[in-house]
Scaffold this active site. Structure first.
Site, PDB file in Angstrom:
ATOM      1  N   LEU A 285     -50.700  23.640  35.097  1.00 49.21           N
ATOM      2  CA  LEU A 285     -51.021  24.986  34.604  1.00 49.21           C
ATOM      3  C   LEU A 285     -50.180  25.993  35.371  1.00 49.21           C
ATOM      4  O   LEU A 285     -49.996  25.863  36.578  1.00 49.21           O
ATOM      5  CB  LEU A 285     -52.512  25.266  34.801  1.00 49.21           C
TER       6      LEU A 285
ATOM      7  N   ASP B   7     -48.662  30.363  34.353  1.00 48.02           N
ATOM      8  CA  ASP B   7     -49.012  31.756  34.055  1.00 48.02           C
ATOM      9  C   ASP B   7     -50.180  31.915  33.070  1.00 48.02           C
ATOM     10  O   ASP B   7     -50.238  31.218  32.054  1.00 48.02           O
ATOM     11  CB  ASP B   7     -47.813  32.470  33.428  1.00 48.02           C
TER      12      ASP B   7
ATOM     13  N   GLN C  92     -49.910  28.829  30.392  1.00 44.23           N
ATOM     14  CA  GLN C  92     -48.826  27.864  30.371  1.00 44.23           C
ATOM     15  C   GLN C  92     -49.374  26.498  30.767  1.00 44.23           C
ATOM     16  O   GLN C  92     -50.081  26.372  31.778  1.00 44.23           O
ATOM     17  CB  GLN C  92     -47.742  28.279  31.367  1.00 44.23           C
TER      18      GLN C  92
ATOM     19  N   SER D 160     -44.092  32.270  28.591  1.00 38.56           N
ATOM     20  CA  SER D 160     -45.177  33.244  28.721  1.00 38.56           C
ATOM     21  C   SER D 160     -45.054  34.446  27.790  1.00 38.56           C
ATOM     22  O   SER D 160     -43.974  34.770  27.293  1.00 38.56           O
ATOM     23  CB  SER D 160     -45.252  33.738  30.169  1.00 38.56           C
TER      24      SER D 160
END
Length: 458
Positions: A20, A22, A38, A82
């Protein structure tokens, strides 16, 4: 592979497996809070990026949804990077950066959008505009908002061809046709080589430009992390551009592990999440949870308020829903020891009048030192790669009155003076039986509250 009790986080957002990073696409839609992030579901490396997705009705209890966006088209075939979200005409729009590696090895970036009527299934719209001239392929992280005239604005982080950071701004009247307005923030300074995750916060008295510059050299006790996240107070002009001074840049979080924050407004509140990581590659590869098949977490949600030109980050009142049993101590707390009821705890200490130094040691792993003469707070931990002690330090504007500390098995978030400063960090201790908190507080009056917190993830 199961997550061990030694490291698993029970009330933070983590990936079910994989990596994991942003927080993305924060939105309130169809009576639920949506948090995307993310996610690499295929491993713990920074590859194969998708958007993971969780929802909540109270910002505390989270339910996992299926992956929201994954590489599928020519413009995002090598990663969904992102971006942000907006709600418009009862639809949820996601804006993201598509990552592409061409057959000849050239890398490209495209600013893209996707739309959903139910908040779960998204139809991709594709690239919104051509790549700007004068910039490397490092242009990413679109964030969109609407002004009081009904016009739409999009900012995106970038890197100029001279290898300096910048943010670009685009304008649209229909969310489809976008016109570049140039640099969002006019500056001649070389302030890092790339600006990531730009964001704008609007308050009655001022506006705030938040961004994450990469490549800042250390200055005293500032900029000690590999990459930084901070803000500038200024004004958003009618032209859509921002007026402010780079010399006023302030770090958002003074801890070891905080990066890529994103905010969203719900009614009269601005709420922010961050990525609880700011590690270099070697340190990241040494994180023990990799052996369990997962890595990293988001911070707790924080309400952002502006007080005398300073952003305060306050734990949301909703987090009190986590509380189970509590204990309360009041009086002289010059020294003492407490056994935490679990590895998920909220520890609050208030001083009625703090006149001397104090020290707090949490699980024999993290130490907090207060220097009364300097009015400074220093947080120490052991680096899991080097096994050496390392610290982050902040000098407070106001005398230390209290700390609200959210403790997990492998994370701490320390809110100082109701959010004047925040220290976010990861630490890794295999011994789950080590639950002590030791306090050496001189001859000071105050009170301590300890709450056991419960698990809140699907």
């Amino acid at each position: 592979m199961n997550k061990s009790d030694s490291y698993n986080l029970k009330y933070h957002i983590t990936p079910p497996y994989g990596l994991l990073n942003d927080p993305n696409g924060l939105a309130f839609f169809n009576h639920q809070y949506h948090v995307f992030y993310q996610w690499n579901p295929k491993g713990t490396e920074h590859k194969h990026k998708c958007w993971g997705h969780v929802v909540s009705s109270d910002l505390v209890h989270w339910q996992r949804k299926s992956v929201a966006l994954e590489p599928s088209e020519w413009y995002d075939k090598d990663g969904i990077y992102s971006g942000g979200a907006i709600v418009h005409n009862e639809q949820l729009y996601l804006f993201y950066t598509g990552n592409v590696v061409r057959d000849d090895g050239v890398k490209e970036s495209y600013q893209c959008a996707a739309v959903s009527e139910d908040g779960e299934h998204f139809q991709k719209i594709g690239p919104l505009f051509e790549h700007p001239k004068g910039y490397t392929r490092h242009v990413r992280d679109p964030k969109v908002w609407r002004d009081h005239n009904g016009d739409w604005w999009l900012i995106v982080g970038g890197q100029r061809e001279d290898m300096t950071g910048d943010t670009l701004i685009y304008k649209s009247t229909d969310l489809s046709n976008w016109e570049c307005q140039g640099s969002f923030f006019e500056h001649d300074n070389k302030f890092g080589y790339m600006w990531e995750c730009p964001d704008v916060l609007n308050f009655a008295e001022n506006d705030i430009f938040v961004f994450s510059p990469q490549g800042l050299p250390e200055v005293g006790e500032y900029y000690k992390n590999p990459n930084q996240s901070g803000y500038i107070v200024g004004k958003l002009l009618e032209t859509g551009k921002f007026s402010g001074n780079l010399s006023d840049f302030k770090e958002l979080d003074r801890g070891f592990d905080f990066y890529a924050p994103q905010s969203f407004r719900v009614n009269d509140r601005i709420i922010m999440f961050g990525w609880m990581s700011a590690m270099n590659e070697e340190t990241e590869r040494a994180v023990p949870t990799i052996q369990e098949g997962w890595i990293h977490a988001l911070t707790l949600p924080r309400e952002i308020v502006l007080i005398n030109g300073v952003l305060y980050q306050k734990p949301l009142p909703e987090l009190q829903l986590l509380r189970l049993d509590g204990a309360h101590y009041k009086g002289n707390i010059r020294s003492g020891g407490w056994l935490l009821p679990s590895l998920q705890v909220e520890f609050i200490v208030h001083f009625s009048m703090l006149t001397q130094n104090f020290k707090m040691i949490i699980r024999n792993a993290v130490q907090i030192d207060y220097n009364s003469e300097e009015n400074s707070l220093t947080v120490w931990r052991t680096n899991w790669l080097t096994n050496q002690k390392e610290y982050r330090k902040a000098t407070l504007t106001n005398r230390l009155a209290g700390m609200q500390i959210f403790i997990e098995s492998s994370s701490l978030e320390i809110f100082v003076n109701e959010g004047e400063e925040v220290f976010s960090l990861r630490y890794f201790l295999e011994d789950t039986e080590q639950r002590s908190v030791l306090l050496e507080a001189g001859d000071n009056e105050g009170e301590i509250k300890i709450y056991q917190l419960h698990e809140c993830k699907a």
